[in-house]
Design a protein around this motif. Structure first.
Motif, PDB file in Angstrom:
ATOM      1  N   MET A  53       0.602  -0.680  -0.265  1.00 56.36           N
ATOM      2  CA  MET A  53      -0.379   0.058  -0.151  1.00 56.36           C
ATOM      3  C   MET A  53       0.264   0.915  -0.159  1.00 56.36           C
ATOM      4  SD  MET A  53      -2.767   1.077   2.535  1.00 56.36           S
ATOM      5  CE  MET A  53      -2.270   1.027   3.660  1.00 56.36           C
ATOM      6  N   SER A  54       0.651   2.435  -0.665  1.00 54.45           N
ATOM      7  CA  SER A  54       1.347   3.434  -0.770  1.00 54.45           C
ATOM      8  C   SER A  54       0.620   4.071   0.238  1.00 54.45           C
ATOM      9  CB  SER A  54       1.629   3.784  -2.262  1.00 54.45           C
ATOM     10  OG  SER A  54      -0.273   4.563  -3.185  1.00 54.45           O
ATOM     11  N   VAL A  55       2.043   5.263   0.407  1.00 54.90           N
ATOM     12  CA  VAL A  55       1.342   6.098   1.406  1.00 54.90           C
ATOM     13  C   VAL A  55       1.359   7.283   1.041  1.00 54.90           C
ATOM     14  CG1 VAL A  55       2.779   7.100   3.423  1.00 54.90           C
ATOM     15  CG2 VAL A  55       3.489   4.716   3.767  1.00 54.90           C
ATOM     16  N   ILE A  56       0.085   8.059   1.839  1.00 52.80           N
ATOM     17  CA  ILE A  56      -0.281   8.846   0.834  1.00 52.80           C
ATOM     18  C   ILE A  56       0.069  10.430   2.581  1.00 52.80           C
ATOM     19  CG2 ILE A  56      -2.502  11.135   1.410  1.00 52.80           C
ATOM     20  CD1 ILE A  56      -3.552   8.604   0.280  1.00 52.80           C
ATOM     21  N   TYR A  57       0.729  11.203   2.938  1.00 50.39           N
ATOM     22  CA  TYR A  57       1.670  11.886   3.817  1.00 50.39           C
ATOM     23  C   TYR A  57       1.168  12.772   3.791  1.00 50.39           C
ATOM     24  CZ  TYR A  57       4.956  13.165   6.160  1.00 50.39           C
ATOM     25  OH  TYR A  57       6.216  13.350   7.507  1.00 50.39           O
ATOM     26  N   LEU A  58       0.426  13.218   4.928  1.00 50.06           N
ATOM     27  CA  LEU A  58       0.058  14.182   4.654  1.00 50.06           C
ATOM     28  C   LEU A  58      -0.290  15.034   6.024  1.00 50.06           C
ATOM     29  CD1 LEU A  58      -3.583  14.161   3.091  1.00 50.06           C
ATOM     30  CD2 LEU A  58      -1.517  15.519   2.089  1.00 50.06           C
ATOM     31  N   TYR A 112      -5.705   3.034   5.856  1.00 56.23           N
ATOM     32  CA  TYR A 112      -5.489   2.944   4.103  1.00 56.23           C
ATOM     33  C   TYR A 112      -3.865   4.487   3.829  1.00 56.23           C
ATOM     34  CZ  TYR A 112     -10.743   3.289   4.411  1.00 56.23           C
ATOM     35  OH  TYR A 112     -11.920   2.145   4.692  1.00 56.23           O
ATOM     36  N   GLY A 113      -3.192   3.863   4.610  1.00 55.16           N
ATOM     37  CA  GLY A 113      -1.840   4.551   4.085  1.00 55.16           C
ATOM     38  C   GLY A 113      -2.305   6.277   4.614  1.00 55.16           C
ATOM     39  N   ILE A 114      -3.068   6.627   4.705  1.00 58.03           N
ATOM     40  CA  ILE A 114      -2.689   8.258   5.289  1.00 58.03           C
ATOM     41  C   ILE A 114      -2.637   8.489   6.352  1.00 58.03           C
ATOM     42  CG2 ILE A 114      -4.138  10.128   4.913  1.00 58.03           C
ATOM     43  CD1 ILE A 114      -6.616   8.800   3.360  1.00 58.03           C
ATOM     44  N   CYS A 115      -1.138   9.539   6.354  1.00 61.86           N
ATOM     45  CA  CYS A 115      -0.811  10.124   7.506  1.00 61.86           C
ATOM     46  C   CYS A 115      -1.234  12.048   7.839  1.00 61.86           C
ATOM     47  CB  CYS A 115       0.837   9.706   7.765  1.00 61.86           C
ATOM     48  SG  CYS A 115       1.143   8.057   6.903  1.00 61.86           S
ATOM     49  N   ALA A 116      -1.477  11.603   8.944  1.00 62.70           N
ATOM     50  CA  ALA A 116      -1.982  12.780   9.472  1.00 62.70           C
ATOM     51  C   ALA A 116      -1.564  13.018  10.628  1.00 62.70           C
ATOM     52  CB  ALA A 116      -4.105  13.256   9.337  1.00 62.70           C
ATOM     53  N   SER A 117      -1.820  13.858  11.663  1.00 68.38           N
ATOM     54  CA  SER A 117      -1.752  14.059  13.018  1.00 68.38           C
ATOM     55  C   SER A 117      -2.637  14.293  13.805  1.00 68.38           C
ATOM     56  CB  SER A 117      -0.297  14.710  13.348  1.00 68.38           C
ATOM     57  OG  SER A 117      -0.526  15.843  14.315  1.00 68.38           O
ATOM     58  N   SER A 118      -3.050  14.278  15.206  1.00 73.01           N
ATOM     59  CA  SER A 118      -3.237  15.312  16.249  1.00 73.01           C
ATOM     60  C   SER A 118      -2.299  15.889  17.133  1.00 73.01           C
ATOM     61  CB  SER A 118      -4.747  14.098  17.086  1.00 73.01           C
ATOM     62  OG  SER A 118      -4.367  13.919  18.282  1.00 73.01           O
ATOM     63  N   GLY A 119      -2.761  17.088  17.329  1.00 73.72           N
ATOM     64  CA  GLY A 119      -1.909  17.819  18.751  1.00 73.72           C
ATOM     65  C   GLY A 119      -1.925  17.025  19.525  1.00 73.72           C
ATOM     66  N   SER A 120      -2.930  15.973  20.182  1.00 72.79           N
ATOM     67  CA  SER A 120      -2.805  15.337  21.517  1.00 72.79           C
ATOM     68  C   SER A 120      -0.982  14.666  21.898  1.00 72.79           C
ATOM     69  CB  SER A 120      -3.932  13.797  21.796  1.00 72.79           C
ATOM     70  OG  SER A 120      -4.986  14.686  21.207  1.00 72.79           O
ATOM     71  N   ALA A 121      -1.078  15.339  23.174  1.00 68.14           N
ATOM     72  CA  ALA A 121       0.421  14.711  23.754  1.00 68.14           C
ATOM     73  C   ALA A 121       0.293  13.570  24.526  1.00 68.14           C
ATOM     74  CB  ALA A 121       1.411  15.549  24.190  1.00 68.14           C
ATOM     75  N   ALA A 158      -4.890  13.090  -6.724  1.00 70.90           N
ATOM     76  CA  ALA A 158      -5.493  12.304  -6.373  1.00 70.90           C
ATOM     77  C   ALA A 158      -4.888  11.845  -4.956  1.00 70.90           C
ATOM     78  CB  ALA A 158      -4.237  10.994  -6.970  1.00 70.90           C
ATOM     79  N   GLU A 159      -4.782  12.341  -4.636  1.00 71.50           N
ATOM     80  CA  GLU A 159      -4.641  12.114  -2.853  1.00 71.50           C
ATOM     81  C   GLU A 159      -5.096  12.469  -2.076  1.00 71.50           C
ATOM     82  OE1 GLU A 159       0.762  11.034  -1.597  1.00 71.50           O
ATOM     83  OE2 GLU A 159       0.211  12.509  -1.778  1.00 71.50           O
ATOM     84  N   ILE A 160      -5.384  13.653  -2.172  1.00 78.18           N
ATOM     85  CA  ILE A 160      -6.415  14.350  -1.242  1.00 78.18           C
ATOM     86  C   ILE A 160      -7.904  13.688  -1.947  1.00 78.18           C
ATOM     87  CG2 ILE A 160      -7.682  16.777  -2.067  1.00 78.18           C
ATOM     88  CD1 ILE A 160      -5.021  17.146   0.046  1.00 78.18           C
ATOM     89  N   ASP A 161      -7.787  13.301  -3.387  1.00 78.64           N
ATOM     90  CA  ASP A 161      -9.301  12.654  -3.434  1.00 78.64           C
ATOM     91  C   ASP A 161      -9.806  11.675  -2.666  1.00 78.64           C
ATOM     92  OD1 ASP A 161      -9.906  14.878  -5.197  1.00 78.64           O
ATOM     93  OD2 ASP A 161      -9.414  13.103  -7.485  1.00 78.64           O
ATOM     94  N   ARG A 162      -8.410  11.067  -2.441  1.00 78.49           N
ATOM     95  CA  ARG A 162      -8.669   9.529  -1.542  1.00 78.49           C
ATOM     96  C   ARG A 162      -9.041  10.362   0.111  1.00 78.49           C
ATOM     97  NH1 ARG A 162     -10.291   4.576  -1.429  1.00 78.49           N
ATOM     98  NH2 ARG A 162      -8.493   3.228   0.208  1.00 78.49           N
TER      99      ARG A 162
END
Ligand SMILES: Cc1ncc(COP(=O)(O)O)c(C=O)c1O
Length: 400
Positions: free
Chosen positions: A1-6, A314-323, A360-364
């Motif tokens: 699976m390819s990574v969608i790096y956001l 889904y291989g989508i990388c995002a983040s939350s600011g929680s510590a 395409a990454e944003i669409d996903r």
């Protein structure tokens, strides 16, 4: 699976051109630029070119660049230098939404007899300049404020702040780790005395950063040792990474306008479509004064971490600011300072784009997010129930 790096506010992909350029300096030209022999000494020229390339990105003179190991070191060095240069002054002004690289230094300084003012922000993450004015005194040694927030992308009015700081004769340090390469900068017409940047946020490798120190600012080094960096930062130069940062800076400047226009368009499409498709969500941060690559969205009644885990499938990388502190999840200090309601605070996630992000990454992401949120909400006992959610969070806090 390819990574969608956001997750580009956390770190960025190293530009392949940058890697190619730095490799010979790891493999073949491994000398020490301070050496007398040609093999080492010749590297001084390459380092000089890299320094000029970096200086050009922020409109500085090459002599005003001090290399560091990262943004954290730059922030630490600037704060310490400002205080050492003015030992009679014992007051610092910063904000409640700084990165820990600034906040934790300030907290430690409080235990050493310094008085620190932490400026508040409003619900969009903006400062009140009247509060800044009211806090400034002749005893203020340093004002240290970030250019743009890493979690929400909110941009502070840095030059308006700087004008006020200068009226009181304090030094002005700006943590621009998230802003460099995304906002055009020119130190020549600026009120900034010191500015921190970090290589790995602008497609250079980790382990290299820089501190801009305006000519004439009295500077005391954090690291003592050899005479590298004109006596402002001891330690043998990290030549391969310095070369890499120079080229990365040159590419950032080259792409700045076109890349930020493209990223803004993609970001806005992502944001607007998610807001239209998913009920009960809102954007956190200043709607207009915001980094073009960043969106932080609060999805009510669910946990940001649950969204991240679902995206991860889904291989989508995002983040939350929680510590993660002692096993429990603390909501982001930035969103808390903005006074967001509990329901939004816990369900906020950040998508941060780069020049490598594709349509395409944003669409996903647009395709998978509505189902993820609907599924998690269906499992949440508190959907559409602010009071129940609040009560459960208060109970959890009481037991933590
Ligand atoms: C605003 C800000 N300042 C400082 C830092 C620290 O930079 P580094 O990771 O290079 O130490 C970061 C990193 O995320 C940041 O976002």
């Amino acid at each position: 699976m390819s990574v969608i790096y956001l997750d580009n506010n956390a770190t960025t992909k190293v530009d392949p051109e940058v890697i190619d350029l730095m490799l010979p300096y790891l493999r073949d030209y491994y000398g020490n630029p301070s050496s007398m022999h040609t093999f080492g000494g010749q590297l001084g020229k390459a380092v000089k070119i890299a320094r000029q390339q970096l200086a050009a990105l922020i409109g500085a003179d090459e002599s005003e660049i001090v290399y560091t190991s990262c943004g954290t070191e730059g922030d630490n060095a600037a704060i310490r230098a400002a205080l050492l240069a003015q030992p009679e002054k014992r007051h610092i002004i910063t904000t409640q939404v700084e990165h820990p690289a600034v906040l934790n230094v300030c907290k430690q300084l409080e235990t050493q007899g310094y008085n620190v003012t932490y400026l508040s922000v409003n619900s969009q993450g903006q400062l009140d300049l009247n509060e800044l004015e009211a806090s400034l005194t002749g005893n203020t040694a340093l004002v240290t404020i970030m250019y743009a927030n890493n979690e929400t992308g909110t941009i502070f009015p840095i030059e308006q702040i700087g004008l006020r700081v200068k009226e009181y004769g304090a030094l002005f340090h700006v943590d621009a780790v998230q802003a460099v390469g995304k906002i055009p900068m020119n130190m020549k017409n600026s009120t900034i005395d010191m500015l921190t940047l970090s290589g790995h946020k602008i497609h250079a490798p980790k382990g290299i950063g820089a501190l801009y120190v305006r000519r004439g600012v009295r500077f005391r080094p954090l690291l003592l040792g050899g005479h590298q960096e004109r006596g402002r930062r001891a330690g043998t130069e990290n030549v391969p990474s310095i070369i890499a940062l120079g080229r990365a800076a040159e590419l950032e400047l080259l792409h700045l306008e076109e890349a930020t226009t493209r990223e803004r368009k993609l970001r806005d499409r992502l944001e607007q479509t998610l807001l239209a498709k998913i009920p009960d969500c809102e954007v956190n941060g200043d709607p207009t004064q915001r980094l073009p690559n960043t969106t932080n969205i609060g999805f009510k009644y669910i946990e940001g971490e649950a969204i991240l885990l679902s995206l991860n499938k889904y291989g989508i990388c995002a983040s939350s600011g929680s510590a993660c502190t002692s096993g429990s999840l603390e909501p982001s200090h930035v969103l808390r300072a903005m006074g967001l309601p509990y329901t939004t605070l816990h369900g906020s996630i950040r998508f941060s784009l780069s020049r490598y992000t594709t349509e395409a990454e944003i669409d996903r992401v647009i395709e998978v997010m509505p189902d993820i949120v609907a599924r998690l909400r269906a499992m949440s006992p508190f959907k559409n129930d602010d009071a129940g959610w609040l009560q459960s969070q208060e109970q959890a806090l009481a037991h933590s």
